[in-house]
Write an enzyme that holds these catalytic residues in place. Structure first.
Site, PDB file in Angstrom:
ATOM      1  N   SER A  36       0.823  -1.213   0.000  1.00  0.00           N
ATOM      2  CA  SER A  36       0.000   0.000   0.000  1.00  0.00           C
ATOM      3  C   SER A  36       0.859   1.265   0.000  1.00  0.00           C
ATOM      4  O   SER A  36       0.512   2.255  -0.652  1.00  0.00           O
ATOM      5  CB  SER A  36      -0.925   0.007   1.216  1.00  0.00           C
ATOM      6  OG  SER A  36      -1.858  -1.050   1.147  1.00  0.00           O
ATOM      7  N   GLU A  63       3.716   0.065  15.054  1.00  0.00           N
ATOM      8  CA  GLU A  63       4.189   1.365  14.586  1.00  0.00           C
ATOM      9  C   GLU A  63       5.208   2.004  15.534  1.00  0.00           C
ATOM     10  O   GLU A  63       6.114   2.711  15.098  1.00  0.00           O
ATOM     11  CB  GLU A  63       3.004   2.304  14.360  1.00  0.00           C
ATOM     12  CG  GLU A  63       2.155   1.959  13.156  1.00  0.00           C
ATOM     13  CD  GLU A  63       1.210   0.778  13.384  1.00  0.00           C
ATOM     14  OE1 GLU A  63       1.057   0.352  14.550  1.00  0.00           O
ATOM     15  OE2 GLU A  63       0.608   0.286  12.406  1.00  0.00           O
TER      16      GLU A  63
END
Length: 308
Positions: free
Chosen positions: A34, A55
């Site tokens: 993506s 993250e």
């Protein structure tokens, strides 16, 4: 005009950069297809790291690598980078002034069908508030590529905001991008549109339409939101009647706020803001959402006519 997403241009630029700079490493949080960092992975598998859906680890690992002499580009979606990993960006990257480039994709409401939970319209405000953070927002594929190379050369933390939607390429290869310098794409004497991201395309369309009615519009593309090019903004404030800012972001804390904050101190000027007004996004096709939230040339034309 040809169309290409800024995330696609980002992936392609990383491959070009990786060929000439062996210190470039790219990290991703399980979204490489993506974010288009899969292009770099195919070219340089030994310099690409997928940290998984983590993250905080993405940013922390990038920070560790740069302490060993690498230049790290860390990518995920903007909502996850600016939101979920904010603490790591602030304390692990910006506080020690490390050479990490946070380059998230899927910013703004043009993300589309992923809906309001994934449409980051607050990220510029969050990153602007961090001391020493450079904030970049390209309008098209050409500017994206030049920003990637400029970010790699810059010593320090950078936030590079990228989108999902294919956008018109409006700049040519001769376009000169420099961090901290805004570019005047069209001269005008009646009003100035100060835009960033895909709203620069809408600004150019609005200026062309208004020219048919003898309304002269200056268009300034602000690729660097922080540090803001005060000199160019001040010149526009002095030479045109008022300023309209345009961004695919909340009107709170983004480009419009930066321009208003600057001018209020040095040359108080009327500033009208086009952006998202204290609302979340929602699910829908990207282009349709831009229409729904009035992030269009037609709305810019309306604002300018109402205020002239």
């Amino acid at each position: 005009m040809s169309k290409k997403s800024t995330r696609q241009a980002y992936g392609e630029a990383l491959v070009e950069l990786g060929k000439i700079n062996k210190n470039i490493v790219v990290l991703d949080a399980d979204l490489s297809k993506s974010t288009k960092t899969d292009l770099f992975k195919k070219a340089f598998p030994e310099r690409h790291i997928n940290v998984g859906i983590a993250e905080g680890d993405l940013i922390g690992t990038a920070a560790g690598l740069v302490t060993c002499g690498r230049i790290a580009f860390a990518s995920t979606f903007a909502m996850f980078a600016a939101g979920r990993a904010f603490e790591q960006i602030r304390n692990t990257v910006a506080y020690p002034k490390l050479n990490v480039k946070i380059a998230p994709t899927h910013a703004g409401i043009s993300v589309g069908e992923d809906g309001g939970s994934h449409q980051s319209i607050e990220d510029i405000a969050l990153m602007r508030a961090i001391p020493g953070m450079v904030v970049l927002s390209p309008c098209d594929a050409v500017e994206t590529k030049k920003m990637v190379f400029a970010a790699a050369e810059y010593e320090g933390p950078v936030y590079l905001r990228l989108g999902r939607l294919d956008v018109e390429t409006i700049l040519d290869e001769e376009y000169n991008f420099q961090i901290g310098i805004a570019n005047t794409l069209r001269e005008g004497k009646d009003v100035s549109i100060v835009s960033t991201g895909l709203l620069t395309q809408e600004a150019m369309k609005a200026a062309e339409e208004l020219a048919k009615e003898n309304i002269s519009v200056r268009v300034i593309n602000v690729g660097t939101i922080k540090p803001l090019d005060g000199e160019t903004i001040l010149k526009a404030a002095k030479e045109t009647k008022f300023i309209v800012t345009a961004e695919e972001h909340s009107v709170i804390g983004g480009l419009g706020s930066a321009v208003s904050e600057f001018l209020s101190e040095v040359y108080p000027t009327k500033v009208k803001k086009l952006g998202v007004y204290d609302k979340f996004g929602q699910s829908g096709k990207g282009a349709e959402l831009l229409e729904k939230y009035d992030l269009t040339a037609a709305k810019l034309i309306s604002i300018i006519k109402e205020n002239l």
